[in-house]
Design a protein around this motif. Structure first.
Motif, PDB file in Angstrom:
ATOM      1  N   ILE A 284       0.810  -1.218   0.000  1.00 22.13           N
ATOM      2  CA  ILE A 284       0.000   0.000   0.000  1.00 22.13           C
ATOM      3  C   ILE A 284       0.844   1.268   0.000  1.00 22.13           C
ATOM      4  CG2 ILE A 284      -2.020  -1.076   1.028  1.00 22.13           C
ATOM      5  CD1 ILE A 284      -1.163   0.105   3.727  1.00 22.13           C
ATOM      6  N   SER A 285       2.127   1.173   0.337  1.00 18.40           N
ATOM      7  CA  SER A 285       2.968   2.366   0.207  1.00 18.40           C
ATOM      8  C   SER A 285       3.088   2.775  -1.255  1.00 18.40           C
ATOM      9  CB  SER A 285       4.357   2.121   0.804  1.00 18.40           C
ATOM     10  OG  SER A 285       5.020   1.053   0.155  1.00 18.40           O
ATOM     11  N   THR A 286       2.844   1.840  -2.152  1.00 16.37           N
ATOM     12  CA  THR A 286       2.843   2.127  -3.589  1.00 16.37           C
ATOM     13  C   THR A 286       1.466   2.576  -4.059  1.00 16.37           C
ATOM     14  OG1 THR A 286       4.574   0.472  -3.938  1.00 16.37           O
ATOM     15  CG2 THR A 286       3.327   1.170  -5.871  1.00 16.37           C
ATOM     16  N   SER A 287       0.428   1.811  -3.746  1.00 18.15           N
ATOM     17  CA  SER A 287      -0.905   2.113  -4.271  1.00 18.15           C
ATOM     18  C   SER A 287      -1.484   3.397  -3.686  1.00 18.15           C
ATOM     19  CB  SER A 287      -1.853   0.939  -4.018  1.00 18.15           C
ATOM     20  OG  SER A 287      -1.930   0.625  -2.642  1.00 18.15           O
ATOM     21  N   LEU A 288      -1.222   3.682  -2.417  1.00 21.35           N
ATOM     22  CA  LEU A 288      -1.703   4.944  -1.856  1.00 21.35           C
ATOM     23  C   LEU A 288      -1.008   6.133  -2.510  1.00 21.35           C
ATOM     24  CD1 LEU A 288      -1.989   4.109   1.960  1.00 21.35           C
ATOM     25  CD2 LEU A 288      -3.862   4.465   0.341  1.00 21.35           C
ATOM     26  N   ALA A 289       0.280   5.983  -2.814  1.00 27.61           N
ATOM     27  CA  ALA A 289       0.991   7.047  -3.526  1.00 27.61           C
ATOM     28  C   ALA A 289       0.395   7.260  -4.914  1.00 27.61           C
ATOM     29  CB  ALA A 289       2.475   6.706  -3.615  1.00 27.61           C
ATOM     30  N   GLN A 290      -0.045   6.189  -5.556  1.00 23.75           N
ATOM     31  CA  GLN A 290      -0.703   6.324  -6.861  1.00 23.75           C
ATOM     32  C   GLN A 290      -1.994   7.124  -6.742  1.00 23.75           C
ATOM     33  OE1 GLN A 290      -0.014   1.807  -7.809  1.00 23.75           O
ATOM     34  NE2 GLN A 290      -0.602   2.784  -9.721  1.00 23.75           N
ATOM     35  N   MET A 291      -2.784   6.830  -5.718  1.00 22.79           N
ATOM     36  CA  MET A 291      -4.034   7.574  -5.518  1.00 22.79           C
ATOM     37  C   MET A 291      -3.758   9.060  -5.330  1.00 22.79           C
ATOM     38  SD  MET A 291      -6.173   5.216  -2.853  1.00 22.79           S
ATOM     39  CE  MET A 291      -6.278   3.439  -3.000  1.00 22.79           C
TER      40      MET A 291
ATOM     41  N   TRP B 195      -5.230   9.268  13.109  1.00 22.53           N
ATOM     42  CA  TRP B 195      -5.616   8.059  13.837  1.00 22.53           C
ATOM     43  C   TRP B 195      -6.131   6.987  12.890  1.00 22.53           C
ATOM     44  CZ3 TRP B 195     -10.280   5.558  13.817  1.00 22.53           C
ATOM     45  CH2 TRP B 195     -10.426   4.506  14.731  1.00 22.53           C
ATOM     46  N   ASP B 196      -5.818   5.749  13.238  1.00 27.50           N
ATOM     47  CA  ASP B 196      -6.291   4.616  12.441  1.00 27.50           C
ATOM     48  C   ASP B 196      -6.458   3.435  13.381  1.00 27.50           C
ATOM     49  OD1 ASP B 196      -6.433   3.556   9.407  1.00 27.50           O
ATOM     50  OD2 ASP B 196      -5.572   2.008  10.688  1.00 27.50           O
ATOM     51  N   MET B 197      -7.507   2.654  13.192  1.00 23.85           N
ATOM     52  CA  MET B 197      -7.772   1.537  14.098  1.00 23.85           C
ATOM     53  C   MET B 197      -6.828   0.372  13.859  1.00 23.85           C
ATOM     54  SD  MET B 197     -11.362   0.097  12.503  1.00 23.85           S
ATOM     55  CE  MET B 197     -11.554  -1.152  13.757  1.00 23.85           C
ATOM     56  N   GLY B 198      -6.217   0.302  12.682  1.00 20.95           N
ATOM     57  CA  GLY B 198      -5.277  -0.777  12.401  1.00 20.95           C
ATOM     58  C   GLY B 198      -5.333  -1.192  10.948  1.00 20.95           C
ATOM     59  N   THR B 199      -4.310  -1.935  10.533  1.00 23.04           N
ATOM     60  CA  THR B 199      -4.214  -2.393   9.154  1.00 23.04           C
ATOM     61  C   THR B 199      -4.588  -3.862   9.113  1.00 23.04           C
ATOM     62  OG1 THR B 199      -2.433  -0.790   8.827  1.00 23.04           O
ATOM     63  CG2 THR B 199      -2.711  -2.468   7.135  1.00 23.04           C
ATOM     64  N   PHE B 200      -5.818  -4.132   8.730  1.00 23.68           N
ATOM     65  CA  PHE B 200      -6.341  -5.492   8.647  1.00 23.68           C
ATOM     66  C   PHE B 200      -7.649  -5.444   7.875  1.00 23.68           C
ATOM     67  CE2 PHE B 200      -7.199  -3.673  12.918  1.00 23.68           C
ATOM     68  CZ  PHE B 200      -8.564  -3.456  12.809  1.00 23.68           C
ATOM     69  N   GLY B 201      -8.172  -6.606   7.547  1.00 26.91           N
ATOM     70  CA  GLY B 201      -9.482  -6.676   6.914  1.00 26.91           C
ATOM     71  C   GLY B 201      -9.532  -6.166   5.491  1.00 26.91           C
ATOM     72  N   SER B 202      -8.378  -6.035   4.828  1.00 27.90           N
ATOM     73  CA  SER B 202      -8.351  -5.505   3.458  1.00 27.90           C
ATOM     74  C   SER B 202      -9.124  -4.194   3.360  1.00 27.90           C
ATOM     75  CB  SER B 202      -8.917  -6.537   2.461  1.00 27.90           C
ATOM     76  OG  SER B 202      -8.106  -7.668   2.391  1.00 27.90           O
ATOM     77  N   MET B 203      -8.950  -3.313   4.363  1.00 26.04           N
ATOM     78  CA  MET B 203      -9.731  -2.076   4.422  1.00 26.04           C
ATOM     79  C   MET B 203      -8.988  -0.850   3.912  1.00 26.04           C
ATOM     80  SD  MET B 203     -12.087  -2.366   7.841  1.00 26.04           S
ATOM     81  CE  MET B 203     -10.775  -2.504   9.039  1.00 26.04           C
ATOM     82  N   THR B 204      -7.695  -0.961   3.630  1.00 27.28           N
ATOM     83  CA  THR B 204      -6.947   0.232   3.242  1.00 27.28           C
ATOM     84  C   THR B 204      -7.495   0.841   1.965  1.00 27.28           C
ATOM     85  OG1 THR B 204      -4.936  -0.557   4.313  1.00 27.28           O
ATOM     86  CG2 THR B 204      -4.689   1.129   2.619  1.00 27.28           C
ATOM     87  N   THR B 205      -7.589   0.040   0.915  1.00 23.74           N
ATOM     88  CA  THR B 205      -8.001   0.567  -0.390  1.00 23.74           C
ATOM     89  C   THR B 205      -9.483   0.896  -0.426  1.00 23.74           C
ATOM     90  OG1 THR B 205      -6.236  -0.643  -1.504  1.00 23.74           O
ATOM     91  CG2 THR B 205      -8.095   0.079  -2.855  1.00 23.74           C
TER      92      THR B 205
ATOM     93  N   PRO C 236     -12.599   7.797 -13.940  1.00 20.24           N
ATOM     94  CA  PRO C 236     -11.583   6.839 -14.377  1.00 20.24           C
ATOM     95  C   PRO C 236     -10.945   7.162 -15.729  1.00 20.24           C
ATOM     96  CG  PRO C 236     -13.415   5.671 -13.383  1.00 20.24           C
ATOM     97  CD  PRO C 236     -13.815   7.112 -13.459  1.00 20.24           C
ATOM     98  N   SER C 237     -11.674   7.849 -16.600  1.00 20.84           N
ATOM     99  CA  SER C 237     -11.107   8.220 -17.893  1.00 20.84           C
ATOM    100  C   SER C 237      -9.979   9.236 -17.766  1.00 20.84           C
ATOM    101  CB  SER C 237     -12.202   8.791 -18.801  1.00 20.84           C
ATOM    102  OG  SER C 237     -12.733   9.995 -18.254  1.00 20.84           O
ATOM    103  N   GLU C 238      -9.900   9.892 -16.586  1.00 18.99           N
ATOM    104  CA  GLU C 238      -8.871  10.899 -16.356  1.00 18.99           C
ATOM    105  C   GLU C 238      -7.634  10.343 -15.660  1.00 18.99           C
ATOM    106  OE1 GLU C 238     -10.856  14.961 -15.306  1.00 18.99           O
ATOM    107  OE2 GLU C 238     -12.089  13.387 -14.365  1.00 18.99           O
ATOM    108  N   PHE C 239      -7.671   9.071 -15.265  1.00 21.90           N
ATOM    109  CA  PHE C 239      -6.539   8.499 -14.544  1.00 21.90           C
ATOM    110  C   PHE C 239      -5.293   8.452 -15.421  1.00 21.90           C
ATOM    111  CE2 PHE C 239      -9.474   5.590 -11.782  1.00 21.90           C
ATOM    112  CZ  PHE C 239      -9.904   6.697 -11.082  1.00 21.90           C
ATOM    113  N   THR C 240      -4.188   8.819 -14.844  1.00 23.06           N
ATOM    114  CA  THR C 240      -2.896   8.640 -15.516  1.00 23.06           C
ATOM    115  C   THR C 240      -1.951   7.768 -14.705  1.00 23.06           C
ATOM    116  OG1 THR C 240      -2.019  10.677 -14.526  1.00 23.06           O
ATOM    117  CG2 THR C 240      -3.064  10.871 -16.692  1.00 23.06           C
ATOM    118  N   VAL C 241      -2.268   7.582 -13.419  1.00 20.53           N
ATOM    119  CA  VAL C 241      -1.418   6.765 -12.540  1.00 20.53           C
ATOM    120  C   VAL C 241      -2.186   5.577 -11.985  1.00 20.53           C
ATOM    121  CG1 VAL C 241       0.120   6.781 -10.533  1.00 20.53           C
ATOM    122  CG2 VAL C 241      -0.160   8.859 -11.896  1.00 20.53           C
ATOM    123  N   MET C 242      -3.368   5.808 -11.478  1.00 23.18           N
ATOM    124  CA  MET C 242      -4.185   4.700 -11.000  1.00 23.18           C
ATOM    125  C   MET C 242      -4.563   3.793 -12.169  1.00 23.18           C
ATOM    126  SD  MET C 242      -6.725   6.131  -8.013  1.00 23.18           S
ATOM    127  CE  MET C 242      -7.160   7.694  -8.775  1.00 23.18           C
ATOM    128  N   GLY C 243      -4.571   2.503 -11.903  1.00 28.01           N
ATOM    129  CA  GLY C 243      -4.871   1.533 -12.944  1.00 28.01           C
ATOM    130  C   GLY C 243      -3.664   1.118 -13.755  1.00 28.01           C
TER     131      GLY C 243
END
Length: 736
Positions: free
Chosen positions: A97-104, A128-138, A210-217
């Protein structure tokens, strides 16, 4: 493609993990004034957005009273040099997610991806964040993070309009530059940020189409890859502080054992060894870890051990005996009517054993207590809950606790309790020196919060035209995640006996907890094995049988995509080909697996030759990262399917290392093919866990297709496979 190198998350981490912290916040509390001083010059964007305002970062259930901030300066900063720092309470433990969040952030803000740095999990600097689990980041944090960037872009456009004297709707932002249509008037984000700290509120800005994305996807290789391959990446065990001590802690021989006495005289006599005793908490410390280990060996302790009762063979009968009343989580129609409509019925019980997280990095933490301030570098999935727990333990204000996140070497749900960090904090306060606690592999197994042993009972029947007439499903102690089916069944009931993994001491002889896609591995294994058995009983190809009983077009789509990639040709099982299929749903993502296995009937050995995994996860931010996650999930799934199992007697864990607890090896790895459904206009869903949930079922179904033997317990060891084959060939000879 090549990994990103400048300004990556690792460099931000390294600054806080060095001997002399570059960040003043590494050891001091930050109020708002101090926060601004630490950040230096730049634009701080404060917005109020409908994407985030007041939203608890939680998948449901009672609100814990904590929410993501509405003030978006908590999420990003635009520096004087034009570089952008994104802030998140999430942590990096190999999921990418250090990569995908930077893309967003790069896409929504309209800056080069290479100019984005991620700061993650730092409790002084990040929201604040409750934690990294549950595939909830994205799927849950991602929309809020994108909203921050989108609204920052609007603020910048307003500032540029004022500076250039051009209406905002005639300006365009791209690559960190705002310009008019002619390009004659332009200003960079860096120029707008120079020497300023601007707090401006704006109304919500729409996210990019989504048609405007240049980094995401776009596929991006992991930006932490080079650091991890070369050994430059910092984990908790790599952190050093002047004068630090290594601690070894006296552990009981079994869960439930009570300390009667401890002779510490030999340890105290060793030069340089410091001994700490508070009640039953005993630790020996030294500046050299080997000496601390020798000191621990010199401690002579006696324990009152509990009576050994339940073990890994009798646990399933025990679970059924202590199970509470079931809770109905899904139902429809009338089971009695469904039974009457069924032409054939099938009742079976499925079992799975306790499974360890077995992360390669054991639980590790370094604690420094100085002037009433506690700083922790910890291998944890939950830095903010750790902050609160440490404050409570040491009886200090929470603002005096600072958790700094290095990389985490795998978690899978097992690094949430952070006991080792609390032990390090306690010892640092008692000794007045920095203290590092690193669990041994034996301690890691002993104190793991195992995936719980569980039982699933299913009764189902098939009516005319191969349609499922009824479905009666009960899951004991795995929880309801993945239990409710997605097939078109007119008469059905799904019950959960115990709501999750926390059965308590009357149920489990040791701690249990979430394990990658908790509950869903058990439920998908049982459901898809039973669906496969119904197809075989009806004499229908297992892919065709599923399609006949599916109306959900997205599930049908992933199944068809996987079958096409696999080159599936219809045949009813057992066909002798060794082909298997399974479908599942987790974290908002639809997934289908097909596999091919080779089975040696004489030895019971299985070789998984090929696995196809197809996922519909909506918008896929980083296809390369998603592919890596899917491949990792398939590989990890081989373990719980074929070998991973905890042996125990009462509270005594018999597995101490990888000689008795076998993880998947490179030689096991099949050919893995991944298919990601292109659905950019659907909301992004979880990608870290769905790929593992079908592995038990798809291999079990492939074994049945190869041998005619139905495996009813995980893991499917050679002994159980041979017994199942014997039972299939000579009923009553060796049923498992």
């Amino acid at each position: 493609m090549k990994p990103e190198t400048p300004g990556v998350y690792e460099k931000a981490v390294a600054a806080d993990c060095s001997e002399t912290p570059a960040h003043p916040a590494s050891g001091l509390p930050l109020d708002r004034r101090r926060f601004l001083q630490v950040l230096g010059g730049g634009i701080l964007v404060a917005v109020s957005s409908p994407h985030l305002a007041g939203m608890p970062q939680r998948e449901g259930g009672p609100d814990r009273g904590q929410h993501l901030p509405e003030d978006f300066n908590a999420f990003l900063r635009i520096g004087e040099d034009g570089r952008v720092t994104g802030y998140t309470g999430k942590i990096e433990m190999g999921q990418g997610i250090s990569t995908s969040l930077a893309q967003m952030l790069a896409d929504e803000l309209r800056v080069p991806y290479e100019s984005v740095t991620m700061m993650m999990g730092h409790t002084d600097l990040c929201p604040w964040d409750m934690g990294t689990f549950g595939s909830m980041t994205t799927r849950i944090f991602g929309p809020a993070f994108r909203a921050a960037a989108a609204e920052a872009r609007v603020v910048l456009l307003e500032l540029a309009a004022e500076r250039l004297q051009v209406p905002k709707d005639r300006l365009h932002a791209e690559a960190g530059v705002i310009s008019d249509a002619s390009g004659s008037k332009r200003v960079t984000y860096a120029e707008l940020a120079h020497g300023q700290k601007i707090l401006r509120h704006v109304k919500g800005a729409p996210l990019l189409d989504p048609s405007e994305f240049t980094v995401m996807g776009k596929p991006m290789l992991r930006r932490d890859a080079t650091e991890k391959v070369t050994g430059k990446a910092k984990f908790a065990g790599d952190i050093r502080r002047p004068g630090m001590l290594y601690a070894r802690i006296l552990r009981p021989p079994a869960h439930g054992a009570k300390l009667l006495s401890a002779d510490l005289s030999a340890a105290r006599a060793m030069p340089g060894v410091q001994v700490v005793q508070e009640g039953d908490f005993i630790a020996v410390l030294h500046e050299i870890p080997d000496v601390a280990e020798q000191a621990l060996a010199a401690v002579k302790a006696q324990y009152d051990r509990p009576v050994l009762s339940v073990n890994d063979k009798t646990i399933f009968d025990h679970l059924l005996k202590v199970a509470p009343q079931g809770e109905t989580i899904a139902e429809g129609g009338h089971l009695a009517d469904g039974r009457k409509a069924a032409k054939s019925t099938l009742e079976r019980t499925y079992l799975n054993s306790y499974v360890a997280h077995a992360t390669i990095e054991t639980h590790t933490a370094l604690a420094k207590f100085d002037g009433g301030q506690l700083t922790l570098w910890a291998s944890t999935q939950t830095p903010f809950p750790l902050k609160d727990a440490a404050a409570s333990l040491l009886h200090i204000p929470a603002e005096n606790v600072h958790v700094i996140m290095p990389f985490v070497g795998g978690g899978f749900g097992g690094k949430s309790a952070s006991q080792q960090a609390l032990e390090a904090a306690r010892l640092a306060k008692l000794t007045g020196k920095p203290v590092q606690v690193v669990r041994t592999r034996a301690e890691e197994f002993f104190y793991d919060t195992f995936r719980p042993a569980a039982v699933v009972r299913i009764a189902a029947g098939v009516g005319d035209s191969g349609l499922i007439a009824f479905w009666d499903y009960g899951v004991y102690f795995a929880g309801e995640r993945g239990a409710a089916h997605f097939y078109n069944i007119p008469h059905h009931r799904t019950q959960a006996f115990s709501g999750g993994w926390n059965g308590g001491p009357s149920v489990h002889p040791f701690a249990t907890g979430p394990w990658r896609a908790p509950g869903n591995n058990t439920n998908t294994y049982a459901r898809e094995s039973h669906i496969d058995a119904l197809a075989a009983k009806a004499g229908i190809d297992p892919v065709e049988f599923r399609l006949r009983n599916l109306k959900d077009e997205r599930m049908r789509g992933v199944l068809r995509a996987a079958a096409k990639e696999f080159g599936w040709t219809p045949a009813h099982s057992p066909s002798g080909r060794g082909y298997g299929v399974a479908c599942g749903f987790d974290a908002g993502t639809y997934v289908a697996h097909l596999a091919e296995v080779a089975a040696d009937k004489a030895s019971g050995q299985i070789k998984v030759k090929r696995v196809v995994c197809a996922q519909d996860m909506g918008l896929c931010v980083n296809p390369e990262g998603a592919k890596i996650q899917m491949e990792g999930a398939v590989t990890m799934g081989l373990g719980y399917a074929l070998k991973e199992e905890i042996q125990f007697t009462g509270g005594d864990i018999h597995n101490h290392n990888f000689d008795s607890y076998e993880l998947p090896r490179f030689s096991w790895t099949p050919e893995i093919e991944t298919v990601i459904i292109d659905a950019p206009r659907s909301p992004a869903q979880g990608g870290g866990e769905p790929g593992i949930i079908c592995m038990g079922a798809v291999i079990a179904n492939a074994i049945f297709d190869a041998t005619g033997a139905r495996l009813l317990q995980l893991p499917m060891t050679p002994e159980r496979i041979k017994a199942a084959i014997a039972e299939a060939e000579y009923p009553g000879a060796g049923a498992c």
